[in-house]
Design a protein around this motif. Sequence first.
Motif, PDB file in Angstrom:
ATOM      1  N   THR A  14       0.785  -1.209   0.086  1.00 14.98           N
ATOM      2  CA  THR A  14      -0.020   0.033  -0.037  1.00 14.98           C
ATOM      3  C   THR A  14       0.836   1.247   0.054  1.00 14.98           C
ATOM      4  OG1 THR A  14      -1.731  -1.024   1.069  1.00 14.98           O
ATOM      5  CG2 THR A  14      -1.771   1.339   1.364  1.00 14.98           C
ATOM      6  N   LYS A  87      -3.469   1.409  -3.628  1.00 15.71           N
ATOM      7  CA  LYS A  87      -4.228   1.125  -2.542  1.00 15.71           C
ATOM      8  C   LYS A  87      -4.647  -0.410  -2.842  1.00 15.71           C
ATOM      9  CE  LYS A  87      -6.554   5.512  -2.439  1.00 15.71           C
ATOM     10  NZ  LYS A  87      -7.767   6.413  -2.262  1.00 15.71           N
ATOM     11  N   PRO A  88      -4.994  -1.269  -1.593  1.00 17.93           N
ATOM     12  CA  PRO A  88      -5.501  -2.569  -1.941  1.00 17.93           C
ATOM     13  C   PRO A  88      -6.686  -2.725  -2.944  1.00 17.93           C
ATOM     14  CG  PRO A  88      -5.120  -2.318   0.483  1.00 17.93           C
ATOM     15  CD  PRO A  88      -4.932  -0.734  -0.118  1.00 17.93           C
ATOM     16  N   SER A 125      -1.991  -5.020   2.022  1.00 18.83           N
ATOM     17  CA  SER A 125      -2.200  -4.069   3.142  1.00 18.83           C
ATOM     18  C   SER A 125      -1.287  -4.068   4.053  1.00 18.83           C
ATOM     19  CB  SER A 125      -3.858  -3.998   3.539  1.00 18.83           C
ATOM     20  OG  SER A 125      -3.614  -5.456   4.134  1.00 18.83           O
TER      21      SER A 125
END
Length: 125
Positions: A14, A87-88, A125
């Motif tokens: 991330t 981002k995930p 993450s």
Amino acid sequence: QVQLVESGGGLVQTGGSLRLSCAASGRTFGGYSVAWFRQAPDNERELVAVLRWSGGNTYVADSVKGRFTIAKDTAKNTVNLEMNKLKPEDTAVYYCAAGRPIWSSIAQQFQYYYWGQGTQVTVSS
């Protein structure tokens, strides 16, 4: 026959960055719009970004605006997707596609004649 080949996918944490590249064999991208779509598991394929090779018009989806940039490399005949602050939820298979959609129809997948095989992007993450 045009073949599209994506490269640059992989695993990133991330906040990290990746650069995807779409290369065409058989012809140049002149006269085409080149798009990046993505498809996450259990989700529909969605448009991420589009570039009109002649003219340079670009579109970036709201979900990635400010983080992703689409640009062409004329010398290499490639269209690159620079992805920052990942981002995930960006995890997906990313596909390159080329076609001649009118600008108001760039999200319609059937407008694109040629598709790459896809490259996996995984954001941990």
